[in-house]
Scaffold this active site. Structure first.
Site, short mmCIF file in Angstrom:
data_model
loop_
_atom_site.label_atom_id
_atom_site.label_comp_id
_atom_site.label_asym_id
_atom_site.label_seq_id
_atom_site.Cartn_x
_atom_site.Cartn_y
_atom_site.Cartn_z
N ASP A 50 0.59 -1.12 0.02
CA ASP A 50 -0.39 0.15 0.07
C ASP A 50 0.32 1.51 0.51
O ASP A 50 1.92 1.87 0.61
CB ASP A 50 -0.81 0.31 1.12
CG ASP A 50 -2.11 0.64 1.34
OD1 ASP A 50 -3.13 0.96 -0.07
OD2 ASP A 50 -1.68 1.31 2.15
N GLU B 139 1.23 -0.79 -4.94
CA GLU B 139 0.18 0.49 -5.28
C GLU B 139 1.56 1.49 -5.38
O GLU B 139 1.60 1.89 -4.39
CB GLU B 139 -0.80 0.32 -4.71
CG GLU B 139 -1.48 0.92 -4.90
CD GLU B 139 -1.84 2.30 -3.15
OE1 GLU B 139 -3.35 2.71 -3.88
OE2 GLU B 139 -1.34 2.83 -2.33
#
Length: 543
Positions: free
Chosen positions: A211, A276
């Site tokens: 993330d 990401e």
């Protein structure tokens, strides 16, 4: 003693062509009737995912968390939140998944912790200048009395990126104030996450989705941005178009991943990581991928492509060119837990569903790996009319924008909400499903010719079995045709598979490409020829 779950097989390159199914844990399946999805619910539905034809599951955070941001505010990286079950539940789930030849990828959230994390509570108690505060990004304020934030950075969720504490210092949070950013120049932070990686790898995890992979390093001195950034809720990609930001995509971030890769490589079975990451250019995004860093990075440009042949072709060409540079396949994604579902993005209603089905077949015909978001195989649209008082996305309170509409629990069976989300006697779900979803449930679509679920099952079966769609098959060879028609072939030996997407606004003849083996909408005849309808995709084979 930690039990390492058995690996399904030892193909180290499995991720190169994998179809990965994203499970938003809170909204997938509820095993105990409390209205919240959990690990036992996933375990019970594993046969469904095997039969769907995916290769791996990506689980959103299930760690101990106050759940301010749906679990992306982690209080303990080595335990399961009671909302979702226990570590024993996780071990049982991953063992069953591996027995079904399904791999497990877990979300890792390294940019920030929860404000409930023991490190942050210790930092608040210790005071300015303490070793405890050095793990985070605390700074003195500006102004005569330090009453102004240290710089002009704004949160991605809207409002200032700084919050002042009782002793007068400020701490940085690029997201919600309950998500303080870590100081990744601190050796203790780096050592902690190497240990976290090993903790989950020891439990049999096959990979990690990182993330905010581009955000862990902030520019030295925390310089001002110099222009208004997030005040209207603009997303990261829009900002990066203005140039590299002092809190995103700093060169030093790559040092972190160069220490992670040896850990991943030290475990058998092809353990992997996907970023990401948002970057100013495709070239900078490609830097996250390589034999000494991460295995993949999400290709969000494909998700953001407009509904036109030119847009899709440009995005595909760029992604494939970059994949050649880094020696790793690209990833394709149409929806996820942060974006509006692509049925709705493409127009909603009948038109949106037709286009979503067509785009899915386009995506699944491309070389590389594909990431599916739970419920897209059912053709679920965004839920746009959730009552404001039920929305839980922290961005909603700060910007008015909400991601809750793509997070509504998926429908499994029955005529009434929550459509089998929980046990038979359960009538609750943490977000309500609309009445129109009765016809979209798994039970309602299973075995129904032409349903979106059966389209996905057929596409995934062909993708897995067809030689021209294999990882070592040929790349994309574009075919010239009518304006607004996207057509390419992939070849393995004497076998050619052609994918034709009709974005032209009128039906088109698809003679000469071979025999149709799958289409997102029924083909129609015109003499001995066949017509591909508007907003539809067909796969054709020639041997």
């Amino acid at each position: 003693m930690i039990r390492t779950a058995p690996l399904p097989h030892t193909d180290d390159d499995w991720w190169r062509s994998a179809v990965v199914y994203q499970v938003y844990v809170r909204s997938f399946a509820d095993s105990n009737g409390d209205g919240v999805g959990d690990l036992q619910g996933i375990r019970q539905r594993l046969p469904y995912l095997r039969d769907l034809g995916v290769d791996a599951l990506w689980l959103t955070p299930f760690y101990t968390s106050p759940m301010v941001d749906g679990g992306y505010d982690v209080a303990d990286y080595r335990d399961v939140d009671p909302m979702f079950g226990t570590l024993a539940d996780f071990d049982a789930m991953i063992t069953d998944a591996h027995a079904l030849d399904l791999r497990i990828i877990v979300d890792l959230v390294p940019n920030h912790t929860s404000s409930a994390h023991q490190w942050f509570t210790a930092a608040l108690a210790a005071g300015p200048g303490s070793p405890e505060r050095a793990r985070y990004l605390f700074a003195d304020g500006q102004g005569a009395h330090g009453e102004l934030p240290p710089n002009d950075w704004e949160s991605i969720f809207g409002g200032p990126a700084w919050t002042r504490v009782a002793d007068g210092q400020w701490y940085l949070h690029l997201f919600d104030p309950t998500q303080p950013d870590l100081n990744w120049r601190h050796p203790e932070v780096r050592a902690e996450f190497l240990d976290v990686l090993r903790f989950w790898l020891d439990r049999g995890v096959d990979g990690f989705r990182i993330d905010v992979a581009h955000g862990m390093i902030k520019a030295e001195g925390l310089p001002d941005v110099g222009f208004s950034t997030m005040t209207t809720g603009q997303r990261q990609v829009e900002l990066l178009g203005k140039g590299r930001l002092p809190y995103f995509d700093q060169d030093e971030v790559h040092e972190i991943y160069r220490t992670w890769r040896p850990v991943l490589d030290s475990y058998p079975g092809g353990r992997m990581a996907v970023a990401e990451a948002w970057a100013e250019t495709p070239e900078r995004l490609a830097r996250y991928i390589g034999p000494d860093e991460l295995h993949q990075a999400f290709n969000f440009d494909f998700l953001d492509a407009t509904w036109s042949a030119d847009s899709f072709r440009k995005v595909i060409d760029t992604a494939l060119a970059e994949s050649q540079v880094v020696g790793a396949p690209t990833t394709w994604v149409l929806s996820n837990h942060d974006k509006q579902r692509h049925v709705t993005r493409y127009g909603d209603g009948t038109e949106g569903l037709r286009r979503a089905r067509a785009a899915s077949l386009l995506m699944l015909a491309l070389p590389g790996s594909a990431y599916l978001y739970q419920g897209e195989e059912l053709g679920l649209p965004e839920v746009l009319d959730l009552p404001d008082e039920l929305r839980q996305d922290p961005a909603f309170l700060r910007t008015g924008e909400s991601r809750d509409g793509c997070r509504v629990p998926i429908p499994w069976s029955g005529d009434l909400p929550p459509y089998g989300f929980g046990p038979a006697s359960s009538e609750v779900s943490w977000l309500p499903a609309p009445a129109t979803w009765r016809a979209l449930s798994v039970a309602a679509q299973t075995g129904v010719p032409g349903s979106t679920l059966e389209l996905y099952r057929a596409a995934l079966r062909i993708r897995r079995e067809h030689p021209a769609l294999a990882v070592d098959a040929g790349g994309v060879a574009w075919l010239e045709g009518e304006p607004g028609v996207l057509a390419f072939s992939r070849t393995a030996g004497s076998t050619v598979l052609t994918c034709v997407v009709n974005l032209s606004g009128a039906p088109v003849l698809i003679d000469g490409y071979g025999e149709p083996i799958l289409a997102s909408e029924p083909l129609t005849g015109q003499g001995s020829s066949q017509l591909l309808p508007v907003d539809a995709t067909a796969w054709l084979e020639r041997r």
